[in-house]
Enzyme design. Sequence first.
Site, short mmCIF file in Angstrom:
data_model
loop_
_atom_site.label_atom_id
_atom_site.label_comp_id
_atom_site.label_asym_id
_atom_site.label_seq_id
_atom_site.Cartn_x
_atom_site.Cartn_y
_atom_site.Cartn_z
N GLU A 117 29.41 43.36 27.80
CA GLU A 117 28.52 42.57 28.67
C GLU A 117 28.46 43.14 30.09
O GLU A 117 27.55 42.76 30.85
CB GLU A 117 28.98 41.10 28.69
N HIS A 159 40.57 40.63 33.79
CA HIS A 159 40.36 41.24 32.48
C HIS A 159 40.63 42.75 32.51
O HIS A 159 40.70 43.37 31.45
CB HIS A 159 38.93 41.00 31.99
N ASP A 195 42.15 30.70 35.40
CA ASP A 195 40.76 30.92 35.03
C ASP A 195 40.55 30.41 33.59
O ASP A 195 41.48 30.39 32.79
CB ASP A 195 40.44 32.42 35.10
N HIS A 197 39.17 31.84 31.22
CA HIS A 197 39.34 32.93 30.27
C HIS A 197 40.72 33.55 30.38
O HIS A 197 41.27 33.67 31.48
CB HIS A 197 38.27 34.01 30.52
N ASP A 284 36.01 28.32 36.60
CA ASP A 284 35.13 28.12 35.45
C ASP A 284 35.72 27.11 34.47
O ASP A 284 35.16 26.89 33.39
CB ASP A 284 34.78 29.44 34.76
N TYR A 323 31.13 29.86 37.81
CA TYR A 323 29.73 30.32 37.81
C TYR A 323 28.72 29.23 38.11
O TYR A 323 29.04 28.05 37.97
CB TYR A 323 29.43 30.97 36.44
#
Length: 341
Positions: A117, A159, A195, A197, A284, A323
């Site tokens: 992505e 990440h 986060d 994620h 997020d 976001y």
Amino acid sequence: MRVFYSEDHKLRDARTELHGGELVPPFEAPFRAEWILAAVREAGFSDVVAPEQHGMETALKLHSADYLEFLETAWQRWVADGYRGEAIPACFPARRMRQHPPKDIDGALGYYSFAAETAITEGTFAAARAAMDCAISAADHVAVGNTAAFALCRPPGHHAAIDLFGGYSFINNAACAAQRLRDRGAPKVAVLDVDFHHGNGTQDIFYERGDVFFASLHGDPVDAFPHFLGFADEEGAGAGLGTTKNYPLPRGTTFDTWVAAMDDALARIAGFGAEALVLSLGVDTFERDPISFFKLKSEDFLSLGARLQKTGLPVVVCMEGGYGVPEIGLNVANVLKGIAG
Ligand SMILES: NCCCNCCCCCC(O)(O)C(F)(F)F
Ligand SMILES: [Zn+2]
């Protein structure tokens, strides 16, 4: 609490993100940093400074030299091959294939990433370095005796693994902050990743190290990006055995469940004997975040910050995700308010 912010984040302004089979305007866009900066200033955190420019020494203790060199040269290699779009990985060294860095830029993009992505663009590396500078400068600020600092990092970093980019991340800012705290004398450091994620990159970097404890609360990888790391049975290896702790949580998780996991993480961090803390702060986890599925409310971010303040540990806050909704600013400001007491 001092805020470290660099205008150079604006150099990360990709036009495309691969999402749902379409090239869409990226969720991780410049407005995020502007909204967050305005909100933290509004909340009274007006001591905002540009970071010092640091070299790559700290990053080179965490990422491979060939990966950092790839990041720095990928865009010019891509342009030299005559491509007109943004540099998006499309071919990966999957199971039972050879794990070697190709000379061809298409192959190198896939070799050095885990997800498709995220596009590399002309200003990406410069922006990633500026985000890294914010994190290292914030760690320096805490290392000289300040109780907290906020690195308003953009692009995010959790990440980014030893030699992999993806998830909007290129250089692991939080890992750089942890390493810097170690280099400035903290014998043991913890990274707490809140986060939505999983911080697969931070976990990868410290997985076999006993001096840095990594704890992450995140959407269960069976349901959420990054899909292939962040399970509860990942606990570290070698010298790092027992210094990784994952809390995969289900769709719809509300603060009461979420904060019980955070309390457990903080207890383990205390037991580990961390003398400083790095917070990978993504907001997020907010109930109206467009790409996530937890249900935290804005006031919950105050409680999150207050719990960190209660640990008595000095803390470097590194901005990760969050976001699309105006509340990202309020939610970050609430964490800082909670920490500031
Ligand atoms: N259908 C959802 C697709 C999700 N695709 C990528 C999500 C990346 C998340 C990045 C982040 O929020 O973890 C960071 F903090 F790094 F910015
Ligand atoms: Zn995230």
